[in-house]
Design an enzyme around this catalytic site. Sequence first.
Site, short mmCIF file in Angstrom:
data_model
loop_
_atom_site.label_atom_id
_atom_site.label_comp_id
_atom_site.label_asym_id
_atom_site.label_seq_id
_atom_site.Cartn_x
_atom_site.Cartn_y
_atom_site.Cartn_z
N GLU A 263 0.43 -1.25 0.40
CA GLU A 263 -0.12 -0.03 0.05
C GLU A 263 1.01 1.21 0.09
O GLU A 263 1.89 0.96 0.31
CB GLU A 263 -0.74 0.09 1.20
CG GLU A 263 -2.06 -1.18 1.18
CD GLU A 263 -3.43 -1.27 2.20
OE1 GLU A 263 -2.73 0.35 3.23
OE2 GLU A 263 -3.85 -2.01 2.26
N HIS A 281 -7.95 1.45 1.79
CA HIS A 281 -7.90 1.10 3.03
C HIS A 281 -9.07 1.96 4.13
O HIS A 281 -9.08 3.15 4.55
CB HIS A 281 -6.55 1.42 3.36
CG HIS A 281 -5.76 1.09 4.76
ND1 HIS A 281 -4.67 -0.01 4.73
CD2 HIS A 281 -7.10 0.65 5.71
CE1 HIS A 281 -4.94 -0.55 6.21
NE2 HIS A 281 -5.61 -0.28 6.94
#
Length: 528
Positions: A263, A281
């Site tokens: 990420e 997220h």
Amino acid sequence: MSPRVLISDQLSAAALQIFAMRGVQVDFQPTLGKDKDKLAAIINSYDGLAIRSATKVTADILAKAARLKIIGRAGIGVDNVDVAAATARGVIVMNTPFGNSITTAEHAIALMFALARDIPAADASTQAGKWEKNRFVGVEITGKTLGVIGCGNIGAIVATRALGLKMRVIAFDPFLSGERAKSLGVEQVELDDLLARADFITLHTPLTAHTRNILSSDSLARTKKGVRIINCARGGLVDEEALRKALDAGHVAGAAFDVFVTEPATSNVLFGHPHVVCTPHLGTSTTEAQEQVALQVAEQMSDYLMRGVIANAVNFPSITAEEAPRLRPYIELAEKLGLFVGQIARAGVDKISIEYEGGVAEQKTKAITAAAICGLLRPILEGVNLICAPSLAKARGVAIEEVTRDAQGDYESLITLRAATAQGDITAHGTVFHDGKPRIVGVGDIGVEAEFAPSMIYVNNDDKPGFIGRFAGLLGEAGVNIATFALGRDRAGGSAVALGAIDGAASEATLATIQSLPGVKRVVAMNF
């Protein structure tokens, strides 16, 4: 001087207000965490570091943070913190396990609905003017079996919400008790059973060596055909490559992911699959959750820095505001008993045994034990503190034993510290009287009561007439004033102990002269 805290990630302004109200200076640099070099350059100016997920607190960063006492993670996961390195350096690591539990659980439920009814794809198609009503045939939630992997705070909330949706809920969690499972209304199962039975699987477990790729190629092959998988916990719990193959083969009917191995996820093997729903997220991204975790981390860090209260620490027992005043005298006593034993020991310590008798046995003894180990290691190790002491002892192969029992002697509470060395055991007993001051009340089998003082002299000698006069006379000749003097012996003419509190330190020459007195076995200058 007020403690200083650095906030290196985006955090609600409410946190700054909490720190200020509690008397903590705060430096808000919300983008600093993305630049590890800049963070490393200034971290030594702070007592605390408040972070979210962007800041990576590595061993290299911690090595430059000699002043740092606490890291506060606004959120649950601490995989962006090297907890082992922090513990070794005596830095408390806290998280906020409850502030975003509901928000994350609700996102998991939302993704389950989106997956069951193809909502994202249907939305895109409809807004493109296609009206493909027959293309999007979903499945009902009611009556389906939801498999929950990890039934802690978030997993439990997901389970109760799913039960409200009339789903059957089965859960795999090695730490879930039968009583807790019963109270939640879920069926406790092993992982293989969950994989074989679940129509939907949702993951709510931390990422550890044991849980990494818990849904691997092999475990995905053991799932029920047509299963749908939701991950709002941590990237890395699912083998993404293996999942893509299972999706392409039609064995897995769909997946909804909010977290990814890498990420920010600007590309991923799951992207582009028609039966995959992805969000960036967003599990904790609600106004309420952002505010709550910011407030919680600021309160926890302030409480520790200003009052010694420890809440939600991942590397030390929690100590509440109510417990802190009761524990503090016993923590001080244990540390000084450790210092006493550590300054006497002439050989390496192989085992430490700590016995708690009476009222102290009802306290949080893990924190008191850490203090005892800290005191014992301090004469030989620089920088040791309550947080790192147990791990340092373990790294050196020192066995730690705790024993608790009801009061059996003259004291309402008694702590006995015994260190096993190659040259024999060294034992000290201590208590806290009603004035709150810690006292030593015995050395080995000899009773001797004395308050701890900054400078003391310990003497072990034969119980013979004339020793006290010669001992006091030598100190007087050396210009050393005796503040208090305590004596004890095991029997008349047997072994005796003298503990003297002195004004200032005695010189090596003075100690050597005392050691040369007839009947003296050991003389040790002590500092507390």
